[in-house]
Design a protein around this motif. Structure first.
Motif: not given
Length: 326
Positions: A120-122, A223-225, A268-271, A318-319
């Protein structure tokens, strides 16, 4: 000192020599003294809380109990226990009139779900809690709940400020009865605080309910935020903005806790660029209120949905890069 004690307890007393012969309304003066004492002096505590982290020099474990070192030399307080268990976590001691209560946190079992297989990406914001990359929104009324309560507190504080100034003016004009009536009838702090606490508890309950609902519906294994962006805290804001209660930090904290509880990975990934770049063409777009507009490709969507889609794009890129390196 004896006179002061008698005045506070409503007992008869001998008038001090300096006050004899003066035209004083002693009943009103004594009532004023008692009110000020009740207002500004802290009542005696019948419950004392002491926290110990693990086993320290001030806490000694023994058979069937715990010895607490006191300030008196060679004097220890023995707290009997019903078992011989030892604890490696924080222990809260609450000393009351009838005994001691120990609060020891217990470990919650992790609930691993076999059907939680989705990624899930949110995007997390203050107005709507979660906006997913497929357009699903959870907690969409959070911003409205917080705004209405903030507005209510702002209006209430303005009214209280006017009454406080009115009471002060009455006191300055030698109208103590009117000042006392204003204070007792309008500035009920306990009612104000209890209403504020109830509103806070309702908001917290709403946040946790929406997180649980999101997990049940989306069934995520990951979950990726975007990582949180800390804004400049030295800026000056208006009174209404200062009253605004941002729950974004609490939402992230509870989401992390719920993910650990249900064995869901929170990543968490860079915003950087998630809110300013168009998720369709990658060009720089413009945001106006809640809407995101890209002049390059003509895309129009909400800022939250565009950001959630950018989170998904950054994760998949990234993947892909990792798979190429392998």
């Amino acid at each position: 000192m004896r006179t002061q004690s008698n005045v506070l307890n409503g007992e008869p007393y001998e008038m001090p020599d300096k006050a004899k012969g003066l035209a004083l309304d002693t009943n009103r003066l004594n009532s004023r003294i008692r009110r000020m004492v009740r207002k500004y002096l802290t009542p005696a505590q019948d419950r004392v809380q002491v926290v110990f982290q693990g086993i320290t020099k001030r806490l000694l474990l023994w058979e069937r109990g715990i010895y607490l070192v006191s300030r008196i030399p060679k004097r220890r307080v023995f707290v009997p226990l019903g078992n011989n268990e030892q604890y490696d976590r924080q222990i809260l001691f609450i000393f009351g009139k009838t005994g001691v209560v120990l609060h020891i946190p217990v470990e919650t079992k992790i609930k691993k779900h076999g059907d939680y297989t989705n990624i899930v990406f949110m995007y997390i914001e203050n107005k709507a809690m979660f906006t997913l990359s497929d357009g699903t929104v959870y907690g969409e009324t959070l911003g409205q709940i917080v705004f209405l309560e903030t507005l209510r507190l702002d209006l209430k504080n303005q009214e209280r400020g006017k009454l406080i100034r009115k009471a002060e003016n009455c006191g300055a004009d030698s109208l103590p009865d009117k000042a006392e009536a204003i204070e007792n009838n309008n500035l009920v702090r306990q009612k104000y605080d209890s209403r504020k606490a109830r509103e806070w508890a309702d908001t917290i309950r709403y946040i946790n309910t929406e997180i649980n609902w999101m997990l049940r519906e989306e069934k995520p294994t990951r979950i990726v935020i975007p990582s949180r962006v800390l804004k400049d805290r030295e800026k000056h804001y208006s009174r209404t903005v200062n009253l605004t209660r941002s729950f974004q930090g609490y939402v992230r904290e509870r989401l992390a806790f719920k993910c650990r509880l249900h064995f869901v990975e929170l990543m968490e990934i860079g915003s950087k660029g998630t809110g300013s770049l168009c998720a369709v063409c990658g060009a720089e777009g413009k945001g106006w209120k809640d809407e995101f507009v890209c002049e390059s490709c003509g895309s129009r969507t909400t800022i939250a949905l565009n950001s959630a889609k950018n989170v998904e794009k950054k994760y998949k890129k990234m993947e892909s890069d990792l798979n190429k390196n392998i």
